[in-house]
Enzyme design. Structure first.
Site, mmCIF file in Angstrom:
data_model
loop_
_atom_site.group_PDB
_atom_site.id
_atom_site.type_symbol
_atom_site.label_atom_id
_atom_site.label_comp_id
_atom_site.label_asym_id
_atom_site.label_seq_id
_atom_site.Cartn_x
_atom_site.Cartn_y
_atom_site.Cartn_z
ATOM 1 N N CYS A 132 22.945 -39.058 9.427
ATOM 2 C CA CYS A 132 22.633 -40.450 9.763
ATOM 3 C C CYS A 132 21.132 -40.694 9.669
ATOM 4 C CB CYS A 132 23.150 -40.765 11.166
ATOM 5 S SG CYS A 132 22.697 -42.408 11.701
ATOM 6 N N CYS A 190 19.650 -42.967 12.312
ATOM 7 C CA CYS A 190 19.520 -42.365 13.650
ATOM 8 C C CYS A 190 18.310 -41.431 13.691
ATOM 9 C CB CYS A 190 20.742 -41.531 14.022
ATOM 10 S SG CYS A 190 22.316 -42.283 13.652
ATOM 11 N N ASP A 191 18.137 -40.642 12.641
ATOM 12 C CA ASP A 191 17.181 -39.528 12.707
ATOM 13 C C ASP A 191 15.981 -39.660 11.787
ATOM 14 O OD1 ASP A 191 18.915 -38.326 14.517
ATOM 15 O OD2 ASP A 191 20.078 -37.392 12.925
#
Ligand code: NDP
Length: 313
Positions: free
Chosen positions: A136, A139-140
């Site tokens: 992701c 997300c990261d």
């Protein structure tokens, strides 16, 4: 422990679950929706959604999901955070137990558990999970500002992730196993025109290396041919974007196809178990779009309404 009696249990959020909740609660069907581990589903890990009708300027995925949730709550849907841990679909009313021990008894169930990211299956992916391996980018990606990253895959997700990361990282490598991208033309153009993205066609990943964190990937170009070439690519982050698999492990008695997607009686959403319906990516090996998921959530709610009328308990 709390015990809840309801007419409809919706398992899973995302466009399918929330849309089913909007339609069912507007039809006065008392319902409980469990959002699962990732409230809002896959779209909460995406950036801008440009193709959901009604948003000429696009909308952020998390915002779209928040809006759908609020719309369902407006009509009285009981939306709860948390996972359903077990489900008994052997007889009506159906029974389910949530992670916090809450017992739910429901006359009908809509499964909208979506799909999860696929991994290549390399032992190194587990070894470095959270240490440079991610599925992701939104997300990261933040952790890889001004660093070198690779994205695996050639579809729309991979292109979207590569473009997102190009805004943060110093250099992005898109590792594509075929000689071409599968993504839509507009996404292909954006990727190919981005000076920060290097597309490595005909390339497979066979391993990762690094002491504690990922420091690079072992790649093979033209694997299995006489031009096969092995090389190491120094990177700090390795992002998987090779598709998803449907989340059906809670429902072993619900019939699936050979890929694991729940079979429904198209154009309806009924599964092989009367009173159990499926909507969204968990039952869609073909389209897998937010709008098609929302549409199937609508169909599932209408199917439930008719089913409950015809099969009162
Ligand atoms: P796709 O199935 O479309 O693409 C998966 C990609 O990963 C393909 O390039 C595939 O390669 C590659 N791949 C699969 N397995 C491996 C492997 N073991 N090793 C290396 N590469 C692998 O999945 P997506 O998640 O990209 O998209 C799913 C659906 O969602 C599509 O319909 C897409 O259009 C849609 N989508 C739409 C978006 C939007 O409109 N904004 C954004 C994201 C997704 P190969 O081509 O060789 O099979």
């Amino acid at each position: 422990m709390e015990s809840v009696n309801t007419r409809l249990l919706i398992i899973g959020s995302g466009p399918a679950g929330y849309t089913a909740a909007i339609y069912a609660s507007r039809a006065n069907i008392p319902l409980v929706l469990y959002e699962g581990n990732q409230p809002g589903g896959q779209l909460t890990t995406t950036t801008e959604v440009e193709n959901f009708p009604g948003y000429p300027e696009g909308i952020q995925g998390p915002q779209l999901m928040t809006d759908l949730r609020r719309q369902a709550e407006r009509f009285g849907a009981d939306i709860r955070q948390g996972l359903i841990k077990s489900v008994d679909l052997s007889s009506r009313p159906f029974k389910a137990v949530a992670a916090d021990g809450t017992e739910i008894v429901a006359e009908a169930v809509i499964i909208s558990t979506g799909a999860s990211a696929k991994y290549l299956g390399l032992p190194d992916e587990n070894k470095y999970k959270g240490m440079g391996v991610s599925a992701c980018a939104t997300c990261d990606g933040f952790f890889y500002r001004k660093k070198r990253v690779a994205v695996v895959g050639g579809g729309d997700t991979a292109c979207e992730e590569a473009l997102y990361l190009a805004g943060l990282a110093s250099e992005v490598f898109l590792i594509v196993r075929k000689p071409h991208l599968r993504a839509s033309k507009v996404m292909q153009q954006r990727v190919l025109n981005n000076p920060k993205i290097n597309v490595l066609f005909n390339t497979n990943t066979v391993g990762l290396y690094g002491d504690e964190f990922v420091e690079g990937a072992n790649l093979v170009e033209n694997i299995g041919t006489e031009n096969e070439q092995r090389f190491d690519l120094p990177i700090d982050g390795f992002f998987l974007a090779i598709g998803h698999h449907p989340n059906t492990s809670l429902f072993p008695t619900v019939e699936t196809d050979e890929q694991g997607y729940i079979k429904t009686a198209l154009p309806g959403t009924a599964t092989n178990i009367p009173g159990v319906f499926a909507a969204g990516d968990v039952a869609d090996p073909v389209y897998r779009q937010a709008i098609t998921a929302a549409a199937s959530g609508c169909r599932a709610a209408l199917d439930v309404e008719r089913f409950l009328m015809a099969n009162p308990l």
